[in-house]
Design a protein around this motif. Structure first.
Motif, short mmCIF file in Angstrom:
data_model
loop_
_atom_site.label_atom_id
_atom_site.label_comp_id
_atom_site.label_asym_id
_atom_site.label_seq_id
_atom_site.Cartn_x
_atom_site.Cartn_y
_atom_site.Cartn_z
N UNK A 145 -37.20 66.89 80.38
CA UNK A 145 -37.47 67.86 79.08
C UNK A 145 -36.59 69.08 78.84
N UNK A 146 -35.40 68.51 77.68
CA UNK A 146 -34.65 69.88 77.52
C UNK A 146 -35.52 70.47 77.13
N UNK A 147 -34.46 71.75 77.26
CA UNK A 147 -35.12 73.12 77.37
C UNK A 147 -33.58 73.63 76.60
N UNK A 148 -32.86 73.89 76.57
CA UNK A 148 -31.25 74.17 75.59
C UNK A 148 -30.47 73.62 76.03
N UNK A 149 -29.14 74.50 75.55
CA UNK A 149 -27.53 73.62 75.60
C UNK A 149 -26.94 75.06 76.03
N UNK A 150 -26.11 75.41 77.01
CA UNK A 150 -25.18 76.03 77.43
C UNK A 150 -23.82 75.43 77.27
N UNK A 151 -23.38 76.48 76.68
CA UNK A 151 -21.32 76.25 76.92
C UNK A 151 -20.94 77.55 77.52
N UNK A 152 -20.04 76.89 78.94
CA UNK A 152 -19.24 77.96 79.86
C UNK A 152 -18.46 77.67 79.85
N UNK A 153 -17.28 78.04 79.22
CA UNK A 153 -15.51 77.68 79.05
C UNK A 153 -15.47 76.81 77.82
N UNK A 154 -15.15 75.84 78.60
CA UNK A 154 -15.30 74.78 77.99
C UNK A 154 -15.95 73.09 78.68
N UNK A 155 -17.37 73.77 79.64
CA UNK A 155 -18.16 72.35 79.75
C UNK A 155 -19.40 73.12 79.25
N UNK B 79 -24.04 59.57 81.99
CA UNK B 79 -23.82 57.91 81.40
C UNK B 79 -24.50 57.18 80.40
N UNK B 80 -25.86 57.58 80.17
CA UNK B 80 -26.52 57.03 78.92
C UNK B 80 -27.99 58.05 79.45
N UNK B 81 -28.50 58.20 77.64
CA UNK B 81 -29.72 59.09 77.80
C UNK B 81 -30.56 58.10 76.09
N UNK B 82 -31.65 58.37 76.17
CA UNK B 82 -32.80 57.87 75.41
C UNK B 82 -34.07 58.67 75.35
N UNK B 83 -34.59 59.05 74.05
CA UNK B 83 -35.13 60.02 73.36
C UNK B 83 -37.13 59.16 74.01
N UNK B 84 -38.17 59.65 74.64
CA UNK B 84 -38.91 59.40 74.75
C UNK B 84 -39.52 59.51 73.70
N UNK B 85 -41.09 58.91 73.34
CA UNK B 85 -41.89 59.44 72.73
C UNK B 85 -42.74 60.59 72.96
N UNK B 86 -42.74 60.79 74.48
CA UNK B 86 -44.06 62.39 75.50
C UNK B 86 -42.81 63.88 74.94
N UNK B 87 -43.97 64.76 74.05
CA UNK B 87 -43.67 65.65 74.30
C UNK B 87 -43.01 66.66 75.46
N UNK B 88 -41.56 67.40 75.02
CA UNK B 88 -40.97 68.28 76.71
C UNK B 88 -41.93 69.27 76.65
N UNK B 89 -41.88 69.17 78.12
CA UNK B 89 -42.94 70.01 78.72
C UNK B 89 -41.92 71.87 79.27
N UNK B 90 -42.33 72.65 78.52
CA UNK B 90 -41.01 74.25 78.25
C UNK B 90 -41.77 74.77 79.86
#
Length: 238
Positions: A191-201, A223-234
């Protein structure tokens, strides 16, 4: 009355298409369609092709390069693009700085829908006087990390785009991931929750399936990522 309304809507759509055709480079029908879709406009590819044909055959200054496929379109008008969208030198400077420093913080669909503005800003700075304060400012500011300089790891645009889309739509992602350089790949549903940039990563903050433990996954190891139809859980309290 209906005919008048339809004609007005078509005229507005033609203007939306026209302002997204750049001056200094060509753009394909596919790229234009993606921009319009990202901006929330419902327009079929066939209708867009009809609009582009009409624009290139009119006196609107649109040139069609049909020497090879896909066809490319660009504008030949010399008037300043930023005058059309109501921006000046300060607006051009703001747009270029924002694109540079927020490129990993903005959803790709939003960035694509605004690309005509970024093109206009670049054209303004390209044609501005070399002594223009706004143009000189771009060479006077830099972001410098407090740590030793590192080479940024390669993140494939398709990976970043899909991760961002899943985060924006709040749906779970199926990911193929390398935990380290020498380890075998693992398959995860997160379940994706956020994106964080730390220096160059750049890291994806997420939770594994059926857990509430927060994880940080380096985007360059995906290497690979696909979207599903399931709601992310926070997780509660996140």
């Amino acid at each position: 009355m209906t005919r008048d309304t339809s004609s007005l809507q078509e005229a507005k759509m033609l203007l939306e298409v026209l302002k997204r055709i750049p001056l200094n480079r060509k753009i394909s029908t596919t790229d234009l369609h993606q921009q319009l879709t990202a901006a929330g406009y419902e327009l079929s590819r066939r209708t867009l092709q009809r609009y582009l044909k009409a624009l290139s055959e009119s006196d609107m200054g649109v040139q069609c390069d049909d020497k090879s496929k896909p066809f490319g379109y660009r504008r030949l008008l010399n008037s300043n693009d930023l005058d059309r969208v109501g921006l000046g030198a300060d607006g051009a400077l703001l747009l270029l700085l924002a694109r540079e420093h927020l490129r990993y913080q903005m959803p790709p669909d939003l960035t694509n829908s605004l690309s005509y503005l970024f093109d206009a800003a670049e054209n303004y700075m390209h044609t501005a006087s070399g002594s223009s304060p706004e143009k000189l400012w771009l060479s006077k500011v830099r972001f410098v990390s407090g740590s030793l300089p590192l080479c940024p790891p390669m993140i494939r645009p398709s990976i970043f785009n899909k991760v961002s889309e899943g985060l924006f739509k709040q749906v779970k992602l199926d990911i193929v991931y390398f935990k380290s350089e020498n380890e075998e790949e693992v398959q995860l549903r997160v379940s994706p929750l956020g994106l964080v940039q730390q220096d160059v990563r750049l890291y994806l903050v997420c939770c594994y399936e059926d857990t509430t433990q927060i994880r940080n996954l380096a985007l360059h190891r995906i290497k690979k990522v696909e979207l599903t139809t399931f709601i992310a859980e926070e997780p509660k309290g996140f």
